[in-house]
Design an enzyme around this catalytic site. Structure first.
Site, PDB file in Angstrom:
ATOM      1  N   ILE A  17      21.328   2.257  20.697  1.00  0.00           N
ATOM      2  CA  ILE A  17      22.424   3.134  21.093  1.00  0.00           C
ATOM      3  C   ILE A  17      22.284   4.523  20.477  1.00  0.00           C
ATOM      4  CG2 ILE A  17      24.895   3.538  20.730  1.00  0.00           C
ATOM      5  CD1 ILE A  17      25.340   0.536  21.173  1.00  0.00           C
ATOM      6  N   TYR A 172      31.784  -8.794   7.802  1.00  0.00           N
ATOM      7  CA  TYR A 172      31.384  -7.693   8.686  1.00  0.00           C
ATOM      8  C   TYR A 172      32.618  -6.970   9.211  1.00  0.00           C
ATOM      9  CZ  TYR A 172      29.456  -5.451  12.918  1.00  0.00           C
ATOM     10  OH  TYR A 172      29.098  -4.557  13.900  1.00  0.00           O
TER      11      TYR A 172
END
Length: 314
Positions: A17, A172
């Site tokens: 990305i 996370y």
């Protein structure tokens, strides 16, 4: 914001990305600083350009890709675990280009597991790279935005806030949601302080996007590719966010597809499918909980710690 040779710093731009964002910014007339930890000699890379999701793709190969099509790019290495390295990145960018108009923070560490299955060392690594790296990068940029009469954009790769996101990857999620909290909080600072030409936005993919991680999955089962989109959907959404008025995007936590659908009027996303004709499964919810409360504007008696200690703000 006019994109005429504005300077965009993309942190985490060596692959996937981040690489796509850097390339598409350059194609839209931005001068791009391509930053990440991985470096290489791009002139010895065979074949060139390398697989964009492989370790052969580095800030140097991405910068060369950009200059090869006539764009403007500078590779600058950074270790986002190190505040000193981050400060060097910002100082070097200002020295070379005199300004930063756009900051995009795509750098990230990932480990999806239960709390019991996440070692403390892995938890600490994710916090250093994800929320701490973002915080240090933004703080290093703020004084330069101030010198530019508070005109600039910040885009963060972090998700909308909702509880399902925490499941099975709590460590996370703590970091990534913390990044979204920073987006919300700094946006409130900009608004309260009358910085109407500044905006910070968070963006997240609505469906899985082709990456180094998904390449391992599709190698084992090519059918999994039917649920993947190309990273161009993400970069197209970023470019649209940069063009949008600050009041539309400041403090926004949004998804690539949803922003393009709502703000750009896009209805056909077929061109983004990795497998032609496939309809990738949406992995994010259709709607998200509101974070505002009825007493949203009631701050009570506001006390600034800096004022109590006699320290000046930026």
């Amino acid at each position: 914001m006019s994109p005429e040779k504005q300077v965009a710093l993309v942190v985490g731009a060596s692959r996937g990305i981040g690489r796509q964002i850097a390339i598409d910014l350059a194609k839209n007339n931005y001068t791009v600083v391509v930053s990440a930890k991985t470096t290489s000699n791009p002139h010895t890379c065979v074949p060139f350009p390398p697989d964009p999701n492989s370790p052969a793709s580095t800030i140097n190969t991405v910068a060369l890709e950009i200059t090869n099509f006539g764009g403007s790019a500078t590779p600058i290495a950074v270790d986002t675990r190190s505040p000193t390295s981050i400060q060097n990145l910002i100082t070097t960018t200002i020295t070379l280009h005199s300004r930063i108009d756009v900051l995009i923070y795509n750098s990230g560490a990932i480990w999806w597991a239960s709390v019991a299955g996440t070692p403390r060392s892995r938890f600490q690594l994710m916090q250093k790279i994800n929320p701490e790296g973002l915080y240090a990068t933004i703080q290093a940029c703020l004084r330069h935005f101030a010198a530019q009469a508070w005109k600039g954009r910040i885009i963060v790769v972090s998700p909308p806030i909702y509880s399902r996101f925490f499941r099975g990857k709590t460590a996370y999620a703590m970091g990534k949601v913390g990044m979204s909290v920073l987006t919300k909080g700094l946006a409130m600072d900009f608004q309260r302080e009358g910085k109407s030409d500044m905006a910070i936005t968070s963006i997240w993919p609505a469906t899985a996007i082709e990456s180094a991680a998904t390449a391992q999955v599709t190698k084992r089962n090519p059918e999994e590719g039917r649920d993947l989109r190309k990273p161009t959907i993400f970069s197209d959404a970023v470019l649209a966010m940069l063009k949008a008025p600050t009041e539309v995007v400041n403090g926004l936590l949004d998804l690539d597809e949803d922003f393009l659908r709502r703000e750009e009027g896009m209805t056909d996303f077929g061109r983004y499918s990795v497998v032609e004709g496939a309809s990738p499964r949406r992995i994010m919810p259709r709607s998200f909980p509101r974070l505002e409360v009825e007493e949203q504007d009631d701050e009570g008696k506001r006390v600034e710690s800096n004022a109590l200690r006699g320290k000046a703000k930026l």
